[in-house]
Design a protein around this motif. Structure first.
Motif, mmCIF file in Angstrom:
data_model
loop_
_atom_site.group_PDB
_atom_site.id
_atom_site.type_symbol
_atom_site.label_atom_id
_atom_site.label_comp_id
_atom_site.label_asym_id
_atom_site.label_seq_id
_atom_site.Cartn_x
_atom_site.Cartn_y
_atom_site.Cartn_z
ATOM 1 N N ALA A 118 16.397 -1.175 6.520
ATOM 2 C CA ALA A 118 17.418 -0.619 7.403
ATOM 3 C C ALA A 118 18.218 0.486 6.730
ATOM 4 C CB ALA A 118 18.362 -1.728 7.872
ATOM 5 N N ALA A 119 18.312 0.433 5.408
ATOM 6 C CA ALA A 119 19.087 1.436 4.672
ATOM 7 C C ALA A 119 18.388 2.789 4.653
ATOM 8 C CB ALA A 119 19.347 0.959 3.248
ATOM 9 N N PRO A 205 22.956 9.762 -5.923
ATOM 10 C CA PRO A 205 23.576 9.285 -4.681
ATOM 11 C C PRO A 205 22.618 8.412 -3.869
ATOM 12 C CG PRO A 205 22.856 11.542 -4.397
ATOM 13 C CD PRO A 205 22.514 11.167 -5.813
ATOM 14 N N TYR A 206 22.699 7.122 -4.034
ATOM 15 C CA TYR A 206 21.803 6.232 -3.293
ATOM 16 C C TYR A 206 22.125 6.244 -1.803
ATOM 17 C CZ TYR A 206 20.744 4.734 -7.988
ATOM 18 O OH TYR A 206 20.370 4.742 -9.299
ATOM 19 N N LYS A 207 23.381 6.453 -1.484
ATOM 20 C CA LYS A 207 23.753 6.661 -0.089
ATOM 21 C C LYS A 207 23.463 8.111 0.239
ATOM 22 C CE LYS A 207 27.649 6.354 3.128
ATOM 23 N NZ LYS A 207 29.079 5.997 3.283
ATOM 24 N N PRO A 208 22.625 8.389 1.247
ATOM 25 C CA PRO A 208 22.178 9.767 1.507
ATOM 26 C C PRO A 208 23.343 10.736 1.682
ATOM 27 C CG PRO A 208 20.972 8.194 2.864
ATOM 28 C CD PRO A 208 22.075 7.433 2.214
ATOM 29 N N LYS A 216 25.204 12.483 16.368
ATOM 30 C CA LYS A 216 25.851 11.203 16.600
ATOM 31 C C LYS A 216 24.807 10.211 17.074
ATOM 32 C CE LYS A 216 30.452 12.960 17.751
ATOM 33 N NZ LYS A 216 31.527 12.993 18.777
ATOM 34 N N ASP A 217 24.690 9.119 16.357
ATOM 35 C CA ASP A 217 23.754 8.084 16.757
ATOM 36 C C ASP A 217 24.312 6.727 16.365
ATOM 37 O OD1 ASP A 217 22.726 7.212 14.071
ATOM 38 O OD2 ASP A 217 22.088 9.307 13.996
ATOM 39 N N GLU A 218 23.673 5.709 16.861
ATOM 40 C CA GLU A 218 24.111 4.349 16.596
ATOM 41 C C GLU A 218 23.215 3.668 15.577
ATOM 42 O OE1 GLU A 218 26.957 3.225 17.975
ATOM 43 O OE2 GLU A 218 27.105 5.245 18.816
ATOM 44 N N GLY A 219 22.478 4.452 14.813
ATOM 45 C CA GLY A 219 21.580 3.886 13.817
ATOM 46 C C GLY A 219 22.327 3.211 12.684
ATOM 47 N N PHE A 220 21.610 2.432 11.922
ATOM 48 C CA PHE A 220 22.213 1.695 10.819
ATOM 49 C C PHE A 220 22.587 2.653 9.694
ATOM 50 C CE2 PHE A 220 22.343 -0.890 7.040
ATOM 51 C CZ PHE A 220 23.045 -2.002 7.469
ATOM 52 N N LYS A 221 23.776 2.482 9.149
ATOM 53 C CA LYS A 221 24.241 3.344 8.059
ATOM 54 C C LYS A 221 24.897 2.498 6.976
ATOM 55 C CE LYS A 221 25.130 7.604 10.676
ATOM 56 N NZ LYS A 221 24.528 7.172 11.931
ATOM 57 N N LEU A 222 24.719 2.934 5.732
ATOM 58 C CA LEU A 222 25.406 2.282 4.624
ATOM 59 C C LEU A 222 26.895 2.596 4.703
ATOM 60 C CD1 LEU A 222 23.010 3.017 1.625
ATOM 61 C CD2 LEU A 222 23.338 0.844 2.805
ATOM 62 N N ASP A 258 22.849 -3.929 13.667
ATOM 63 C CA ASP A 258 22.760 -5.107 12.795
ATOM 64 C C ASP A 258 21.719 -4.983 11.688
ATOM 65 O OD1 ASP A 258 20.324 -5.484 14.034
ATOM 66 O OD2 ASP A 258 20.878 -7.328 15.069
ATOM 67 N N GLY A 259 20.891 -3.924 11.735
ATOM 68 C CA GLY A 259 19.955 -3.674 10.649
ATOM 69 C C GLY A 259 18.685 -4.500 10.676
ATOM 70 N N GLY A 260 18.566 -5.429 11.603
ATOM 71 C CA GLY A 260 17.347 -6.234 11.679
ATOM 72 C C GLY A 260 17.499 -7.593 11.012
ATOM 73 N N ALA A 261 16.457 -8.403 11.177
ATOM 74 C CA ALA A 261 16.518 -9.789 10.703
ATOM 75 C C ALA A 261 16.686 -9.902 9.193
ATOM 76 C CB ALA A 261 15.257 -10.533 11.147
ATOM 77 N N GLU A 262 16.202 -8.912 8.433
ATOM 78 C CA GLU A 262 16.281 -9.006 6.980
ATOM 79 C C GLU A 262 17.672 -8.729 6.435
ATOM 80 O OE1 GLU A 262 14.289 -4.881 7.620
ATOM 81 O OE2 GLU A 262 14.620 -6.729 8.738
ATOM 82 N N VAL A 263 18.568 -8.231 7.286
ATOM 83 C CA VAL A 263 19.948 -7.978 6.878
ATOM 84 C C VAL A 263 20.777 -9.224 7.166
ATOM 85 C CG1 VAL A 263 22.001 -6.570 7.255
ATOM 86 C CG2 VAL A 263 19.741 -5.511 7.265
#
Length: 878
Positions: A118-119, A205-208, A216-222, A258-263
């Motif tokens: 998800a990251a 920078p591990y965070k992009p 603008k989107d609703e995607g998963f973000k760190l 929510d990033g999916g089941a693995e989160v």
């Protein structure tokens, strides 16, 4: 006299101020121990004259500066390249920089030890982030130490005067600065606190980093990096490298996804990264430079002291190999390229992976090396871990996402291109029947593949699913299925190791054999099925003998291109610059040999509008990819009726049949995509001027082949009955329920969505601005299939078959989609006026045809009215 008294008063006031500030009236700027003692004695003498009442209540005695020994007294020493001290109680780290390490070249490398899909891409286990290691130095600036990264993308010839300006407008990066905590005067060693160096993103920078204007989107973000929760997990220190493993915690109090089941909890995301500080090789390996006729990963370097038109010194990536016996034609290396199978690898497939990896020795013999590649198995009690950069590891993981499935990254010394370390990640899902749901069951666009990354495992796994489905539908025995799986593992291992050796993808190599010979196992097993293992080939099925599978499924050895490329990259240089250049040129001149054909991802035609050479593609095979694609589509249709008989098992759900249906449609879409790219295509030859055997750099695809490709698409993708076979088991295409997995979407098979995804890919290619303009341009350098001819035939393929009969709903979608794209072309100023004229002509033809033909049922009549309505509104004819 008055002036003299005034001067005395000013002096006394200044002196009083200095005393109050705790500063000596006369002292050196140095803060050595003798000076400190003298100041303290004076301070005590002056203060003795004062009463206790007169002493300032907040004044403290100067403290003696602690030594290195005192500061690390309660810390554990982890010795190695850089000595690390870690406080036994708090875990705080300090870094010791030796005098001889100042201003010396070091290399930095980082990769993800653990993360979540998800990251984002590159944030899962084994992902490399610095393919070319960063070159850095540690400098002293008065009482601080600075870590400075230097740019390695430019070169200046030291013999030229302009080299004195080598640092002009090239910005180094001061990535970290910290005050020196203690210094040993005798040794010159310096101590600094290190937590801020490793627990921040100072090195990487591990965070992009946001690039340009963000959508603008609703995607998963760190979220934000937590200073309190992030921690150093471990330090592994060795004489030539220091590894610091850090657990970064990112917090987001209000995640949008929510990033999916693995989160576990989307508010708190953990990334475990390894920082590796390495001693740069004392003597850089002699670089070997890139050539466009062959495919190696490179470190791009521009010679700013050159006056040439193409001032490139792009270094290829390769391991350092030296012969034990330099004069021998064939010799074992001083240090072989050793790969370790991680002990997580399933025991039953270890022999297959090992045997496949050792096949690369065939190629290295062409470069003069015997047993250049060695494979060992990591013991269960090994005292090292897979992340240790001293070991090249073939790693085996099983992760929830399964989105990457396999890749083979490496990192290099940017001064020479030398590969310093490499890992291969293989996902357990590739040997299972588990489908990549987002790519297949979602029935999404066929153009969703990411370019310039290695998707071979995902694509090969899709091929494997289709292959296994086909074998079962054909009634193949377990031995045949096992052979397909073993050959798949051979291919996947060879491909990923090829990347670590420096080789890029080669999407021209699948044309090695004729359409007849790919089904001749005596030929393919002896010579290899492909020109290179660096391709993404299709698994072939012979529609002429549809139930027979006694031929090779996947190649099991490096092909002729691979041998040629390894010879260029790894054969040892000969004495003398001129002699060496002549030797390399003699190797490169062979590029015109058909079996050595090469083209990388940059020319790839997976997505509509990308690339121009239709031979540069994935999921194709043989020297006649048009005929091969037609054969595979025929096979897809052939097995549809057989699938229910073989895939449905009493007492089990219907999901196996659903998967078979979806992988079949995906296979049909890929074959259709291959065909579409031949229309308006141009063959590319990157040979050098005057090279023997070369053709013109740009040669349009022969008109007969363009028309042949369109006729096959018309028959199997556009025709009214094209998808009849896919409707045979429509009422059985039900996924197995798992909890509330069916809650957010309906469970009915999306037949029209599946068909439209394939047809839409065709239209997106045929009506892409790049293709339209190329059809206009290529007439001037040999193309005899004009834009007008093509659009007349395309329109007929979409409309003519049912002009006088009923139009089914698949065709209705196709026809309306085509009309809309013609209108878009007409109203888009980015298309040339000529192209817009052709679009207008076709719209008027369609309008007249719809008006003239009034036959058909109510749905057909409504559809034709809809087509005319869209045209009238689009042309403003109302």
């Amino acid at each position: 006299m008055l002036h003299h008294l005034t001067s005395i008063k000013i002096t006394l006031v200044l002196a009083a101020c200095l005393v109050l500030l705790g500063m000596p009236l006369t002292a050196s700027a140095e803060d050595d121990e003798s000076t400190s003692d003298t100041n303290e004695q004076k301070s005590e003498k002056e203060s003795s004259k004062k009463t206790e009442k007169d002493k300032p209540k907040d004044k403290k005695k100067d403290k003696k500066k602690k030594t290195i020994k005192e500061l690390v007294k309660k810390s554990a020493l982890i010795d190695g390249l850089f000595s690390i001290y870690r406080d036994k109680k708090t875990g705080e780290t300090r870094l010791l920089i030796k005098q001889e390490q100042l201003d010396k070249e070091f290399l930095y490398f980082t990769y993800i030890e653990n993360g979540v899909a998800a990251a984002g891409w590159g944030r899962t286990r084994g992902s490399y982030h610095t393919y070319a290691a960063k070159l850095f130095k540690v400098h002293r600036y008065y009482d601080r130490l600075e870590f400075v990264e230097y740019n390695t993308s430019y070169y200046f010839d030291p013999k030229k005067a302009i080299s004195r300006a080598a640092d002009a407008n090239i910005s180094p990066a001061v990535i970290f600065s910290e005050k020196i905590e203690a210094e040993d005067k005798k040794s010159g060693n310096l101590l600094i606190k290190a937590d801020k160096l490793f627990l921040t993103e100072a090195f990487y920078p591990y965070k992009p980093i946001p690039q340009g204007k963000q959508k603008k989107d609703e995607g998963f973000k760190l979220g934000k990096l937590s200073k309190e929760k992030s921690k150093i997990r471990n330090v592994r220190n060795h004489p030539k490298n220091t590894d610091i493993i850090v657990e970064y915690i990112y917090e987001n109090s209000a995640p949008k996804n929510d990033g999916g089941a693995e989160v576990t909890d989307p508010r708190y995301i953990t990334l475990v990264a390894q920082h590796t500080l390495m001693e740069a090789p004392e003597t850089p390996m002699a670089p070997r430079f890139d050539d466009p006729r062959m495919g190696y990963f490179t470190h791009e370097v521009t010679d700013l002291s050159s006056t040439e038109l193409l001032p490139y010194r792009d270094m290829i990536r390769r391991f350092r190999l030296e012969k034990k016996h330099p004069t021998a034609e064939l010799s074992e290396p001083v240090k072989p390229i050793t790969f370790w199978l991680e002990n997580t690898t399933p025991e039953e497939i270890r022999p297959i992976i090992k045997a496949a990896a050792l096949q690369w020795n065939i190629a290295f013999e062409k470069a003069g090396f015997k047993n250049a590649v060695v494979v060992k198995i990591q013991p269960d009690d090994a005292d090292w871990q897979a992340g240790d950069m001293r070991y090249n590891v073939i790693r085996w993981v099983s992760s929830p996402s399964r989105f990457y499935s396999g890749y083979g990254p490496s990192f290099i010394d940017p001064r020479s291109g030398e590969v310093l370390g490499a890992d291969i990640m293989l996902e357990h899902a590739v040997i299972t029947d588990q489908i990549l749901t987002q790519q297949i069951l979602g029935a999404g666009s066929l153009a969703s593949s990411t370019e310039n990354t290695c998707n071979v495992a995902a694509e090969a796994h899709n091929n494997l699913l289709y292959g296994m489905t086909s074998l079962r539908a054909l009634g193949a025995n377990s031995a045949e299925q096992q052979r397909m799986l073993e050959e798949f593992l051979y291919f996947l291992t060879l491909h990923e190791i090829g990347h670590t050796l420096g080789l890029t993808h080669n999407f021209r190599s699948s044309h090695l054999h004729s359409l007849v010979d790919i089904f001749n196992p005596e030929k393919t097993y002896a010579e290899g099925l492909l020109g290179s293992v660096m391709d993404y080939p299709a698994v072939a099925f012979n529609a002429n003998n549809s139930d027979e599978t006694n031929y090779q499924f996947w190649t099991k050895k490096p092909g002729p291109y691979d041998l040629w490329a390894i010879e260029y990259g790894y054969s040892l240089a000969q004495a003398g610059e001129k002699i060496e250049q002549e030797r390399l040129n003699a190797i490169l001149t062979r590029s015109t040999e058909p079996e050595l054909a090469y083209a990388n991802d940059g020319a790839d035609m997976r997505a509509p509008g990308k690339g121009i050479d239709p031979r540069v593609n994935i999921w194709d095979l043989s020297s006649d990819p048009i005929g091969f694609s037609e054969m595979q589509i025929e096979h897809v249709n052939y097995i549809q009726e057989k699938m229910a008989t073989k895939l449905l098992v009493e007492g089990e759900s219907y999901e196996k049949l659903l998967i078979g249906h979806r992988v079949s449609s995906y296979r049909l879409g890929r074959a259709s995509s291959t065909l579409a790219r031949f229309i308006g295509g141009v063959y590319v030859d990157r040979s050098m001027v005057g090279q023997p055997g070369a053709t013109a750099p740009l040669t349009p695809v022969p008109e007969d082949d363009q028309r042949r490709a369109l006729s096959i698409i018309e028959k199997y993708v556009f025709a009214p009955n094209a998808f009849d076979n896919f409707n045979v088991h429509a009422n059985k295409l039900l996924p197995q329920r798992r909890g509330f997995s069916h809650y957010s979407k309906t469970e009915d098979p999306k037949l029209h969505k599946m068909v439209w995804a394939i047809q839409k890919d065709m239209l997106n290619q045929f009506m892409h601005r790049d293709l339209v303009e190329r059809l206009l341009d290529s007439v001037h350098y040999g193309n005899t299939y004009s834009l007008v001819d093509f659009y007349e035939e395309l329109t007929a393929a979409i409309f003519s078959a049912d002009l006088k009969s009923e139009v089914n709903t698949y065709r209705q979608n196709l026809q309306l989609g085509y009309v809309q794209r013609l209108l878009d072309m007409l109203n888009n100023s980015k298309f040339s006026p000529t192209a817009q004229s052709v679009a207008l002509d076709r719209l008027r033809w369609i309008d007249k045809a719809m008006a003239k033909n009034k036959r058909g049922n109510t749905a057909t009549k409504a559809h034709r009215q809809h087509v005319r309505y869209k045209i009238e509104k689009g042309l403003d004819l109302s």
